[in-house]
Design a protein around this motif. Structure first.
Motif, short mmCIF file in Angstrom:
data_model
loop_
_atom_site.label_atom_id
_atom_site.label_comp_id
_atom_site.label_asym_id
_atom_site.label_seq_id
_atom_site.Cartn_x
_atom_site.Cartn_y
_atom_site.Cartn_z
N LYS A 34 -2.91 -11.49 5.25
CA LYS A 34 -3.11 -10.75 4.00
C LYS A 34 -3.85 -9.45 4.27
O LYS A 34 -3.49 -8.40 3.75
N ALA A 35 -4.89 -9.50 5.10
CA ALA A 35 -5.64 -8.29 5.44
C ALA A 35 -4.74 -7.27 6.11
O ALA A 35 -4.83 -6.06 5.81
N MET A 41 -2.42 -5.83 3.36
CA MET A 41 -3.15 -5.00 2.41
C MET A 41 -3.64 -3.69 3.02
O MET A 41 -3.95 -2.76 2.30
N SER A 42 -3.68 -3.61 4.34
CA SER A 42 -4.11 -2.38 4.99
C SER A 42 -3.00 -1.33 5.02
O SER A 42 -3.25 -0.17 5.32
N ALA A 73 -0.08 -0.77 -0.43
CA ALA A 73 -0.08 -2.22 -0.64
C ALA A 73 -1.05 -2.63 -1.75
O ALA A 73 -0.75 -3.51 -2.54
N GLY A 74 -2.19 -1.98 -1.83
CA GLY A 74 -3.17 -2.32 -2.85
C GLY A 74 -2.63 -2.08 -4.24
O GLY A 74 -2.80 -2.91 -5.14
N ALA A 75 -1.95 -0.96 -4.44
CA ALA A 75 -1.38 -0.64 -5.75
C ALA A 75 -0.28 -1.63 -6.11
O ALA A 75 -0.18 -2.08 -7.25
N TYR A 116 0.02 -4.72 -5.03
CA TYR A 116 -0.63 -6.00 -5.30
C TYR A 116 -1.22 -6.01 -6.70
O TYR A 116 -1.08 -6.97 -7.45
N GLU A 117 -1.89 -4.92 -7.08
CA GLU A 117 -2.50 -4.83 -8.41
C GLU A 117 -1.45 -4.89 -9.51
O GLU A 117 -1.63 -5.56 -10.53
N ARG A 123 -0.31 -8.41 -9.83
CA ARG A 123 -1.34 -9.23 -10.48
C ARG A 123 -1.31 -9.04 -12.00
O ARG A 123 -1.35 -10.00 -12.76
#
Length: 99
Positions: free
Chosen positions: A11-12, A15-16, A20-22, A24-25, A28
């Motif tokens: 996952k780390a 997410m790097s 990926a963060g956007a 994932y958000e 969610r």
């Protein structure tokens, strides 16, 4: 065969990656909205078809939404809230406080 890493490490790594963060958000948010609609629909004893009729949607669209498969517009959320006998509330939270 290569050595398998832990899910936390995988996952780390994912997410790097850029963006990926956007992504994932967004996933969610879709999941949480869909879950909230499903739970309320079930509390009211409605089927997906009945909710669809109340909102002017088709049953497969309700199913996709509840599964987190679509990102709704504010007008769509307003229609869902009304059909579920609720009031829509949208708010911004500082990132440090958001969970």
């Amino acid at each position: 065969m290569g050595e398998r890493g832990s899910w936390a490490n995988k996952k780390a790594e994912i997410m790097s990656r850029p963006g990926a963060g956007a992504a994932y958000e967004a996933a969610r948010i879709r999941f949480e909205l869909g879950e909230a609609v499903r739970l309320r629909r079930e509390q009211l004893g409605l089927t997906q078809a009945e909710l669809a009729e109340r909102t002017g949607l088709k049953q497969p669209a309700v199913a996709r939404f509840e599964a987190g498969g679509t990102m709704p517009t504010i007008p769509m959320l307003e229609r869902l809230a009304e059909a579920l006998e609720m009031r829509l509330s949208v708010q911004f939270q500082p990132l440090r406080e958001a969970s």
